[in-house]
Design an enzyme around this catalytic site. Structure first.
Site, PDB file in Angstrom:
ATOM      1  N   ASP A  15       0.706  -1.290  -0.001  1.00 31.65           N
ATOM      2  CA  ASP A  15      -0.025   0.017  -0.172  1.00 31.65           C
ATOM      3  C   ASP A  15       0.849   1.364   0.060  1.00 31.65           C
ATOM      4  O   ASP A  15       0.598   2.241  -0.856  1.00 31.65           O
ATOM      5  CB  ASP A  15      -0.867  -0.145   1.164  1.00 31.65           C
ATOM      6  CG  ASP A  15      -1.891  -0.950   1.247  1.00 31.65           C
ATOM      7  OD1 ASP A  15      -2.272  -1.361  -0.153  1.00 31.65           O
ATOM      8  OD2 ASP A  15      -2.503  -1.628   2.406  1.00 31.65           O
ATOM      9  N   ARG A  94       0.179   2.924  16.599  1.00 35.18           N
ATOM     10  CA  ARG A  94      -0.452   3.972  15.852  1.00 35.18           C
ATOM     11  C   ARG A  94      -0.121   5.296  16.431  1.00 35.18           C
ATOM     12  O   ARG A  94       0.209   6.347  15.780  1.00 35.18           O
ATOM     13  CB  ARG A  94      -1.786   3.814  15.171  1.00 35.18           C
ATOM     14  CG  ARG A  94      -2.019   2.548  14.401  1.00 35.18           C
ATOM     15  CD  ARG A  94      -0.869   2.438  13.515  1.00 35.18           C
ATOM     16  NE  ARG A  94      -1.256   1.154  12.484  1.00 35.18           N
ATOM     17  CZ  ARG A  94      -0.174   0.643  11.797  1.00 35.18           C
ATOM     18  NH1 ARG A  94       0.878   0.644  12.077  1.00 35.18           N
ATOM     19  NH2 ARG A  94      -0.546  -0.565  11.138  1.00 35.18           N
ATOM     20  N   ASP A 123      -7.124   1.691  11.517  1.00 33.52           N
ATOM     21  CA  ASP A 123      -6.037   2.472  11.458  1.00 33.52           C
ATOM     22  C   ASP A 123      -6.112   3.971  10.821  1.00 33.52           C
ATOM     23  O   ASP A 123      -5.484   4.813  11.418  1.00 33.52           O
ATOM     24  CB  ASP A 123      -4.786   1.847  10.725  1.00 33.52           C
ATOM     25  CG  ASP A 123      -4.167   0.884  11.680  1.00 33.52           C
ATOM     26  OD1 ASP A 123      -4.254   0.627  12.632  1.00 33.52           O
ATOM     27  OD2 ASP A 123      -3.537  -0.213  10.838  1.00 33.52           O
ATOM     28  N   SER A 174      -1.918  -9.360   4.321  1.00 38.22           N
ATOM     29  CA  SER A 174      -1.482  -8.037   5.021  1.00 38.22           C
ATOM     30  C   SER A 174      -1.046  -8.413   6.359  1.00 38.22           C
ATOM     31  O   SER A 174      -1.776  -8.836   7.027  1.00 38.22           O
ATOM     32  CB  SER A 174      -2.612  -7.077   4.698  1.00 38.22           C
ATOM     33  OG  SER A 174      -2.409  -5.825   5.669  1.00 38.22           O
TER      34      SER A 174
END
Length: 416
Positions: A15, A94, A123, A174
């Site tokens: 990504d 995060r 996220d 992923s």
């Protein structure tokens, strides 16, 4: 006219590698920021890949110590598990990444930050809200929410533009990893009926293939934080890495979670978190022996609220700060040792002790040395049950249960 500059949270994966080229084509200058939270990547390669794809600059930052110190350890003290299963590994990383993005953006004179999150995930919320809390003047750009490509489309886009990425149509998982855990999604895992294939696991062995002999680990805590392993004081990073290795060798820490995402959908996630699950279990065992009953029960409520807030991206919020003030106060006496037994995917508490433990042998024992005043029990029970007794006497029957139906019809009665 100068081009706007964005600082992109760059993982080196599909990504964000595609995002660099896509943002460049949209007219942005892209600065890549890669933060090492312990995922064991070849960071030099990742940094070079960012420049190769089109970033004007690339940073690599070692974030392992602040990650554990400022984010993981408070959550460990809280005892937070999202939906009683997920130790919040990705969610805890995060806010740190967002904070560092803000710092680099200010250093670079950038107008915003960017991330590779989808419009379906959690996220995106964590990055967007953290940025709004720390630097509301910065814009947030999320290419994956805008470009309309599927994962297969991205893989083809990368192939066409010569973007090297570690993903293919044959291996579409992923993966996100840090010291506190590894998460895997996509591919066959999207079918909740399908058993996860062996290939998705990297940190943990199949419990059936784990050693036949159990292993024991002893963890020492001070004020609710781990400070030593098997009697040897060690730093936080080494301790977590060692527990990940030992736990993984015994198949401990595998989680198959059908979780509720913030955006309102259910998602199937596979997690590997040996160190996290071992430390959370040991910490809970130490709290069991040191916290008063009412404090422990209320702290369970705080842990649930904390887990929800962290999962929902509200780390930088007044309520979380206030909750931690309570948690920190509870940890003043959570010091001691816990011994865990690891065997074929399972960990159990084999022993616990603390200098200020509330467990007292002379009160709990049924043997010699019993100091419990059993004669006081009758008066205590009479007062404790006064409300029930009064209601029964004044208002009559307190239960809809038919007592006659509790006994079998052919009940036998013997007499001498």
């Amino acid at each position: 006219m100068s081009r706007e500059k964005l600082v992109l949270a760059y993982s080196g994966g599909l990504d964000t590698s595609v995002a660099i080229r896509w943002l460049k084509d949209q007219g942005y200058e892209v600065v890549a920021l890669t933060i090492d939270l312990g995922e064991n990547k070849d960071l030099d390669t990742v940094q070079q890949r960012a420049l190769q794809v089109g970033a004007v600059a690339a940073y690599v930052v070692d974030g392992k110590v602040p990650f554990l110190r400022d984010f993981v350890w408070p959550s460990l003290q809280t005892g937070a598990l999202y939906e009683k299963e997920y130790p919040l590994a990705t969610a805890l990383g995060r806010p740190l990444i967002a904070a560092m993005l803000v710092q680099i953006a200010r250093r670079e004179g950038a107008q915003g930050i960017a991330h590779g999150c989808t419009g379906k995930g959690n996220d995106q919320v964590r990055f967007d809200i953290a940025t709004a809390a720390l630097a509301p003047e910065l814009k947030v750009v999320a290419p994956v929410r805008e470009w309309g490509m599927s994962r297969d489309d991205e893989i083809e886009y990368a192939r066409q533009h010569g973007i090297p990425v570690p993903a293919s149509l044959e291996s579409p998982y992923s993966v996100d990893a840090n010291l506190w855990g590894r998460s895997i999604e996509a591919g066959v895992l999207e079918d909740p009926w399908a058993e996860p294939p062996a290939e998705v696991y990297e940190w943990t062995v199949d419990p059936a293939q784990a050693p036949e002999a159990p292993a024991y680990v002893e963890l020492s805590f001070q004020d609710g934080l781990p400070v030593a392993l098997d009697g040897r004081r060690t730093n936080a990073v080494e301790l977590v890495e060692t527990l990940n290795r030992i736990g993984g060798e015994h198949g401990v820490g595998r989680i198959d979670h059908l979780e509720n995402r913030l955006v309102g959908i259910k998602s199937r996630e596979i997690y590997e978190a040996p160190a996290a699950m071992l430390l959370l279990q040991a910490h809970q065992a130490l709290e069991d022996i040191t916290l008063p009953k009412d404090v422990a029960r209320f702290k369970d409520v705080v842990a649930q609220q904390w887990a929800q807030m962290v999962y929902d991206g509200l780390w930088f919020s007044p309520l979380r700060e206030a909750l931690y003030a309570f948690v920190a106060h509870t940890q003043r006496h959570v010091s001691g040792e816990v011994r865990l037994k690891l065997y074929k995917g399972h960990a159990s508490v084999a022993g616990r002790k603390a200098p200020e433990q509330l467990y007292r042998m002379e009160l709990a024992t049924y043997g010699r040395g019993d100091e419990f005043d059993q004669a006081a029990a009758a008066g205590f029970i009479k007062l404790f049950g006064m409300g029930v007794r009064t209601a029964s006497e004044v208002q009559g029957k307190l239960s809809s249960l038919d007592l006659e139906k509790l006994l079998p019809a052919d009940l036998k009665r013997l007499t001498p």
